[in-house]
Design a protein around this motif. Structure first.
Motif, PDB file in Angstrom:
ATOM      1  N   PHE A 188      10.140   3.833  -0.582  1.00 40.38           N
ATOM      2  CA  PHE A 188       8.978   4.643  -0.237  1.00 40.38           C
ATOM      3  C   PHE A 188       9.303   5.400   1.041  1.00 40.38           C
ATOM      4  O   PHE A 188      10.258   5.066   1.743  1.00 40.38           O
ATOM      5  N   ARG A 189       8.512   6.409   1.355  1.00 41.54           N
ATOM      6  CA  ARG A 189       8.715   7.129   2.607  1.00 41.54           C
ATOM      7  C   ARG A 189       7.378   7.547   3.196  1.00 41.54           C
ATOM      8  O   ARG A 189       6.396   7.730   2.463  1.00 41.54           O
ATOM      9  N   GLN A 190       7.388   7.694   4.513  1.00 39.31           N
ATOM     10  CA  GLN A 190       6.188   8.123   5.216  1.00 39.31           C
ATOM     11  C   GLN A 190       6.570   9.144   6.279  1.00 39.31           C
ATOM     12  O   GLN A 190       7.312   8.812   7.218  1.00 39.31           O
ATOM     13  N   ALA A 191       6.089  10.351   6.093  1.00 41.38           N
ATOM     14  CA  ALA A 191       6.311  11.413   7.061  1.00 41.38           C
ATOM     15  C   ALA A 191       5.180  11.393   8.082  1.00 41.38           C
ATOM     16  O   ALA A 191       4.086  10.883   7.807  1.00 41.38           O
ATOM     17  N   PRO A 192       5.411  11.955   9.269  1.00 38.05           N
ATOM     18  CA  PRO A 192       4.356  11.973  10.305  1.00 38.05           C
ATOM     19  C   PRO A 192       3.079  12.608   9.789  1.00 38.05           C
ATOM     20  O   PRO A 192       3.096  13.695   9.202  1.00 38.05           O
ATOM     21  N   GLY A 193       1.961  11.911  10.003  1.00 38.80           N
ATOM     22  CA  GLY A 193       0.670  12.434   9.604  1.00 38.80           C
ATOM     23  C   GLY A 193       0.371  12.347   8.130  1.00 38.80           C
ATOM     24  O   GLY A 193      -0.660  12.861   7.670  1.00 38.80           O
ATOM     25  N   LYS A 194       1.264  11.709   7.369  1.00 42.44           N
ATOM     26  CA  LYS A 194       1.062  11.589   5.927  1.00 42.44           C
ATOM     27  C   LYS A 194       1.032  10.136   5.497  1.00 42.44           C
ATOM     28  O   LYS A 194       1.483   9.257   6.219  1.00 42.44           O
ATOM     29  N   GLU A 195       0.501   9.910   4.307  1.00 46.86           N
ATOM     30  CA  GLU A 195       0.480   8.559   3.767  1.00 46.86           C
ATOM     31  C   GLU A 195       1.856   8.186   3.217  1.00 46.86           C
ATOM     32  O   GLU A 195       2.651   9.047   2.853  1.00 46.86           O
ATOM     33  N   ARG A 196       2.094   6.884   3.148  1.00 44.28           N
ATOM     34  CA  ARG A 196       3.339   6.402   2.544  1.00 44.28           C
ATOM     35  C   ARG A 196       3.325   6.758   1.059  1.00 44.28           C
ATOM     36  O   ARG A 196       2.327   6.558   0.369  1.00 44.28           O
ATOM     37  N   GLU A 197       4.452   7.261   0.564  1.00 46.24           N
ATOM     38  CA  GLU A 197       4.530   7.642  -0.836  1.00 46.24           C
ATOM     39  C   GLU A 197       5.725   7.004  -1.522  1.00 46.24           C
ATOM     40  O   GLU A 197       6.763   6.743  -0.910  1.00 46.24           O
ATOM     41  N   LEU A 234       4.144   0.960  -8.454  1.00 47.96           N
ATOM     42  CA  LEU A 234       4.780  -0.276  -8.000  1.00 47.96           C
ATOM     43  C   LEU A 234       3.894  -0.933  -6.941  1.00 47.96           C
ATOM     44  O   LEU A 234       3.522  -0.297  -5.961  1.00 47.96           O
ATOM     45  N   ARG A 235       3.553  -2.202  -7.142  1.00 46.90           N
ATOM     46  CA  ARG A 235       2.689  -2.916  -6.204  1.00 46.90           C
ATOM     47  C   ARG A 235       3.551  -3.824  -5.337  1.00 46.90           C
ATOM     48  O   ARG A 235       3.910  -4.923  -5.748  1.00 46.90           O
ATOM     49  N   VAL A 236       3.846  -3.370  -4.165  1.00 44.79           N
ATOM     50  CA  VAL A 236       4.813  -4.045  -3.291  1.00 44.79           C
ATOM     51  C   VAL A 236       4.195  -5.270  -2.630  1.00 44.79           C
ATOM     52  O   VAL A 236       3.068  -5.227  -2.136  1.00 44.79           O
ATOM     53  N   ASN A 237       4.975  -6.362  -2.614  1.00 40.61           N
ATOM     54  CA  ASN A 237       4.545  -7.588  -1.939  1.00 40.61           C
ATOM     55  C   ASN A 237       5.144  -7.711  -0.537  1.00 40.61           C
ATOM     56  O   ASN A 237       4.505  -8.258   0.358  1.00 40.61           O
ATOM     57  N   SER A 238       6.374  -7.255  -0.373  1.00 40.83           N
ATOM     58  CA  SER A 238       7.053  -7.389   0.903  1.00 40.83           C
ATOM     59  C   SER A 238       7.704  -6.055   1.263  1.00 40.83           C
ATOM     60  O   SER A 238       8.292  -5.398   0.399  1.00 40.83           O
ATOM     61  N   TRP A 239       7.635  -5.728   2.552  1.00 44.49           N
ATOM     62  CA  TRP A 239       8.181  -4.474   3.053  1.00 44.49           C
ATOM     63  C   TRP A 239       9.273  -4.735   4.077  1.00 44.49           C
ATOM     64  O   TRP A 239       9.218  -5.713   4.819  1.00 44.49           O
ATOM     65  N   GLY A 240      10.233  -3.807   4.130  1.00 46.09           N
ATOM     66  CA  GLY A 240      11.173  -3.799   5.233  1.00 46.09           C
ATOM     67  C   GLY A 240      10.565  -3.080   6.426  1.00 46.09           C
ATOM     68  O   GLY A 240       9.422  -2.606   6.384  1.00 46.09           O
ATOM     69  N   GLN A 241      11.349  -2.981   7.492  1.00 46.86           N
ATOM     70  CA  GLN A 241      10.843  -2.392   8.743  1.00 46.86           C
ATOM     71  C   GLN A 241      10.986  -0.874   8.764  1.00 46.86           C
ATOM     72  O   GLN A 241      10.405  -0.210   9.621  1.00 46.86           O
ATOM     73  N   GLY A 242      11.770  -0.321   7.853  1.00 44.67           N
ATOM     74  CA  GLY A 242      11.924   1.125   7.764  1.00 44.67           C
ATOM     75  C   GLY A 242      13.161   1.642   8.473  1.00 44.67           C
ATOM     76  O   GLY A 242      13.654   1.027   9.422  1.00 44.67           O
ATOM     77  N   THR A 243      13.657   2.775   7.998  1.00 46.51           N
ATOM     78  CA  THR A 243      14.778   3.450   8.638  1.00 46.51           C
ATOM     79  C   THR A 243      14.475   4.945   8.646  1.00 46.51           C
ATOM     80  O   THR A 243      14.010   5.509   7.653  1.00 46.51           O
ATOM     81  N   GLN A 244      14.734   5.584   9.780  1.00 45.86           N
ATOM     82  CA  GLN A 244      14.375   6.993   9.963  1.00 45.86           C
ATOM     83  C   GLN A 244      15.437   7.896   9.336  1.00 45.86           C
ATOM     84  O   GLN A 244      16.639   7.727   9.584  1.00 45.86           O
ATOM     85  N   VAL A 245      14.986   8.863   8.555  1.00 47.31           N
ATOM     86  CA  VAL A 245      15.839   9.924   8.021  1.00 47.31           C
ATOM     87  C   VAL A 245      15.301  11.249   8.531  1.00 47.31           C
ATOM     88  O   VAL A 245      14.122  11.563   8.347  1.00 47.31           O
ATOM     89  N   THR A 246      16.170  11.998   9.193  1.00 43.61           N
ATOM     90  CA  THR A 246      15.784  13.300   9.721  1.00 43.61           C
ATOM     91  C   THR A 246      16.746  14.347   9.184  1.00 43.61           C
ATOM     92  O   THR A 246      17.966  14.209   9.342  1.00 43.61           O
ATOM     93  N   CYS A 252      11.952   0.058   2.108  1.00 36.62           N
ATOM     94  CA  CYS A 252      12.118  -0.575   0.808  1.00 36.62           C
ATOM     95  C   CYS A 252      11.058  -1.658   0.649  1.00 36.62           C
ATOM     96  O   CYS A 252      10.534  -2.189   1.635  1.00 36.62           O
ATOM     97  N   GLY A 253      10.730  -1.935  -0.577  1.00 31.49           N
ATOM     98  CA  GLY A 253       9.712  -2.920  -0.892  1.00 31.49           C
ATOM     99  C   GLY A 253      10.085  -3.702  -2.131  1.00 31.49           C
ATOM    100  O   GLY A 253      10.785  -3.186  -3.013  1.00 31.49           O
ATOM    101  N   SER A 254       9.643  -4.932  -2.200  1.00 31.48           N
ATOM    102  CA  SER A 254       9.926  -5.786  -3.354  1.00 31.48           C
ATOM    103  C   SER A 254       8.618  -6.218  -4.016  1.00 31.48           C
ATOM    104  O   SER A 254       7.570  -6.273  -3.376  1.00 31.48           O
ATOM    105  N   THR A 255       8.734  -6.488  -5.294  1.00 29.35           N
ATOM    106  CA  THR A 255       7.586  -6.977  -6.048  1.00 29.35           C
ATOM    107  C   THR A 255       8.085  -7.815  -7.214  1.00 29.35           C
ATOM    108  O   THR A 255       9.261  -7.733  -7.576  1.00 29.35           O
TER     109      THR A 255
END
Length: 121
Positions: free
Chosen positions: A37-46, A106-118, A96-99
């Protein structure tokens, strides 16, 4: 509860490539469906991409079809996201997320901490 750790993010020019990795903390990984999944500034996670436990089912959001590829190596407890032909609009924090079951959405149960892509233009 599985722990997920992403890596591979960074700064890249438009048109470039990155490969993200997500390592799970336990061997039950091979039974999980996984997603990116990804989340851009000011946007919801998609949702970006998903993969079933065997790798036999994959799915992508339309915006990345033909450019991104999700894959997994169950022996390494790792899921990957190969990102090619990157665009500035791909800039986001990627999670990333697992289910337990592959569903749409996809209904995620666990999430990672995220990594920035610019992606610079």
């Amino acid at each position: 509860q599985v722990q997920l750790v992403e890596s591979g993010g960074g700064l890249v020019q438009a048109g470039g490539s990155l490969r993200l990795s997500c390592v799970a903390s336990n061997s039950a990984f091979s039974t999980y469906a996984m997603g990116w999944f990804r989340q851009a500034p000011g946007k919801e996670r998609e949702f970006v991409a998903g993969i079933s436990w065997s790798g036999g089912i994959t799915d992508y959001v339309d915006a990345v079809k033909g450019r991104f590829t999700i894959s997994r190596d169950n022996a390494k407890n790792t899921v990957y996201l190969q990102m090619n032909s990157l665009k500035p609009e791909d800039t986001a924090v990627y999670y990333c997320g697992s289910t337990y079951y592959y569903t749409k959405p996809l209904r995620v149960n666990s999430w990672g901490q995220g990594t920035q892509v610019t992606v610079s233009s």
